[in-house]
Every structure is written in structure tokens, then in C-alpha cells.
Design an enzyme around this catalytic site. Structure first.
Site: not given
Length: 389
Positions: A83-84, A87-88, A90, A209
Site C-alpha cells: 500500500g501507500w 508519508f510512505s 509499504v 487515529d
């Protein structure tokens, strides 16, 4: 301008500022302000509608280009993309030393993203380090390793995390809403509260969150080898084959294990990184009002999560109107309020049995107290009779 376009614009500004800061140092106050702005953007949209990250973000200060087959740190071979986020990215990797599958989170390299990564790393070390002997630490995704990559777009912090199954949102997509039995929901909420009790009391961490996307199922595919294709589809298939086709499925479903993931937005009880936290549907009253927040903000989110898992609907669903936006609400602009008690909603709309609705509404209301200091703690919630009913 759409929120997603605002994210892109913010990233372009951040990239420009990152290049500028190589030559001229910004003050700590300015850097802190920019970092807080970046953190707040991650909560504007609860779900990205785009399937892939913006290719324009693969630039200096942005994402690190990764290809299947790459080997990180001479140890972690990339198998597929998990995934994405803003910030990043994965990646599903195999540890060439142990043969274990892991998730590697590769952060953007911009100064603000690097600082956010350092903060997340510190929080993860506290939650999963060798000194964390509390048995409830297993309710939190564990940090296994850390390293840095020097790439064409800068230096990227990389976090190696234990590989878990899909999130609760994926479960809802696979099996419909609500998709879980009451017994299973109680089991899931118990584990989430145990994880928060550990974070709040032992680690002094506020998650900030809590939502279905950040509660991951612990599901192990039947085959140790990883087939090609999308990782989410692989694990969704694993859920169906290992649980639904199992003759012991009812028992397995009611005893499923979950963990709290993504400490990327988390903060310390005594040190906050951002004033605006939480995804909108799960945002606590004190945060909406711009007041001080603490661990009770997470408890509010759990109440929203529990209601959603039981009913299949969001407890609160922000909607844009002619006089207010999703992000700028004002209670004074609501002309007419039509009260409908939580107990009545559960009985009349969702047809819960009277006893179940009574105990469940009491459970939720203790977590939704307007005053954070009067809201039940995670440890107190764990003693509530609804979880044992």
C-alpha cells in the site's frame, strides 16, 4: 481546489522548501510549523480514492523508487506492494536471513517526512522494544528492524514491521456490513481497548487515529509461499479459505485476533505533534472544538468504531452544507436538532434486542462523555458488562 490537490500542492511546496533548506537553515519554529501542517493534512481525507500514489511525488524529497526483486539493506527482498500513504509506501518483503515475511515501510525523504519518521520510530521503539514486557504489547504491531536507504531522491527512513493481514475495512468490503457477529465485535473491541490501555498507561502514547483501517487482522495464509498478485487480495482470500471454508469457522470468527497498527500519527501524552488529529468520522468533540486533548480522544474513536462494527454505519457522518464545510462546522448554524437517543436508535433502526441495546448504549455513552476527564478509560471500558454479555 480538492483536498487531494491541496495535498499535492503541499508536497510540491515541501519539496521546494526541502531543497532550499540544504543551502539555508530554517529556524526550528518554522520547521516545526511545516511538520505540523504536514501531519494535519493526513487527516483531511480518511480514504484516498486513487489506487496509486502520484508519480510526480517520485522526486527529490519524495518517495523512493522501488521495484519487485529489490533487496533492502542486503536482507529484505521485495515481493509486492502492500500500500501507500501520504508519508510512505509499504512493501511485502521476505527476510533473507530468517525466511519470515515482513512489511517494510519506506518514508519520503523530505526533512519534514524524515522528522515524522523519527518520531514514529521513537514511538514504536517504546511500544515494542525489549524493555516493553507488558503482555498487552502484543496488541500493537511490532517493530522488527530499522535502517536507512540512500537513493536518488534522498535518504529514506525504513521501518520493518511484522506482517499482518488486512484491516477491518477490508473485512467489511469482503463480507459486507456489518460482516461480524456481535460476539466477534466484542472480541475485537476488547483487544483494541487492551492495546490502548497499554499505550495510554504503560507507554504514555496517544494513538490519535483509531479507525477500521488501522486495526489489522492476524491471519496467516495456509501456504508459506507468497503467490504473485496484490497482497490485499491474497490475504482476503486467506480469510475466506482459512475461516469461511473451515468446519470450525464460527468458532474461528469469534476468536479472531487483531492488532492496532500505524503509529505514524501518534504522539506522547505529554508532547503533541499536531493539534488537529483523527479522521473526521472518529474525531472527538474536544478536537473538533480545538481544545486540549489526551488519551480520552482515542476512547471516543473506539466508541465510533464499536458502533460501526455492530451496525455497519458510521456513528457520525460529516456532510457538507450550504453554510458550513466538512472541516469548518459551527453548531450555532444548525437550526433544528431532532433528538433521537442512542438506545432508541439501536432498537428502532438496527433492531437490537432490548437488553443488548440497553447495555451497548451504556457502554458507548461512557466513552462519548462530552467532558474528556469524565470519559471512561480503556481499563475501565474493559470491565464493562457489554463485553461479557
Amino acid at each position: 481546489m480538492s483536498i487531494y490537490k491541496q495535498l499535492q500542492t503541499s508536497d510540491e511546496i515541501m519539496q521546494t522548501n526541502t531543497k532550499h533548506m540544504i543551502c539555508t537553515k530554517s529556524s526550528d519554529a518554522v520547521m516545526d510549523s511545516k511538520l505540523k501542517t504536514l501531519r494535519s493534512y493526513t487527516h483531511l481525507e480518511p480514504d484516498y480514492t486513487e489506487e496509486h500514489e502520484d508519480p510526480r511525488d517520485y522526486c527529490y524529497g519524495g518517495y523512493h523508487p522501488v521495484q519487485v526483486g529489490d533487496v533492502f539493506n542486503k536482507r529484505y527482498k521485495v515481493l509486492s506492494k502492500l500500500g501507500w500513504g501520504y508519508f510512505s509506501t509499504v512493501w511485502l518483503c521476505i527476510d533473507l536471513r530468517s525466511g519470515r515475511h515482513v512489511a517494510v515501510k519506506v518514508l519520503k525523504s523530505g526533512a519534514g517526512f524524515t522528522q515524522a519518521g523519527q518520531d514514529e520510530l521513537t514511538l514504536l521503539r517504546c511500544a515494542s522494544g525489549p524493555t516493553a514486557r507488558n503482555p498487552l504489547k502484543d496488541r500493537i504491531v511490532q517493530l522488527l528492524d530499522e535502517f536507512k536507504i540512500a537513493g536518488v531522491n534522498g535518504i529514506h527512513i525504513c521501518l520493518v514491521l511484522e506482517l499482518l493481514g488486512p484491516d477491518l475495512r477490508c473485512w467489511q468490503v469482503c463480507f459486507g456490513n456489518p460482516g461480524l457477529s456481535l460476539t466477534c465485535v466484542k472480541h475485537v473491541i476488547t483487544q483494541v481497548l487492551e492495546g490502548l490501555a497499554y499505550l495510554h498507561s504503560h507507554c504514555k502514547i496517544i494513538h490519535t487515529d483509531i479507525k477500521p483501517e488501522n486495526i489489522l487482522l492476524c491471519v496467516t495464509p495456509q501456504s508459506s509461499s507468497h503467490p504473485p498478485g496484490d497482497a490485499t487480495q491474497t490475504y482476503s482470500t486467506a480469510i475466506k479459505t482459512t475461516l469461511l471454508q473451515d468446519p470450525e469457522a464460527p468458532r474461528n470468527l469469534d476468536n479472531i485476533t487483531v492488532k492496532i497498527a500505524d503509529l505514524g500519527s501518534s504522539c506522547w501524552v505529554y508532547k503533541h505533534f499536531c493539534q488537529e488529529i483523527q479522521t473526521r468520522q472518529y474525531r472527538s468533540l474536544e478536537v473538533l472544538l480545538g481544545s486540549e486533548y489526551g488519551p480520552p480522544a482515542d476512547i471516543w474513536s473506539v466508541a465510533c468504531l464499536a458502533f460501526e462494527l455492530v451496525t455497519g454505519d458510521s456513528l457520525f457522518e460529516p456532510k457538507a452544507g450550504p453554510n458550513f464545510s466538512l472541516e469548518e462546522g459551527d453548531l450555532r448554524r444548525i437550526a433544528v436538532l431532532r433528538p433521537w437517543g442512542l438506545y432508541e436508535v439501536l432498537v428502532e433502526k438496527y433492531h437490537l434486542l432490548l437488553r443488548e441495546a440497553s447495555v451497548f448504549s451504556d457502554f458507548l455513552l461512557q466513552m462519548l462523555d462530552f467532558l474528556p476527564e469524565r470519559r471512561a478509560t480503556a481499563a475501565q471500558c474493559l470491565k464493562h458488562p457489554w463485553l461479557k454479555l
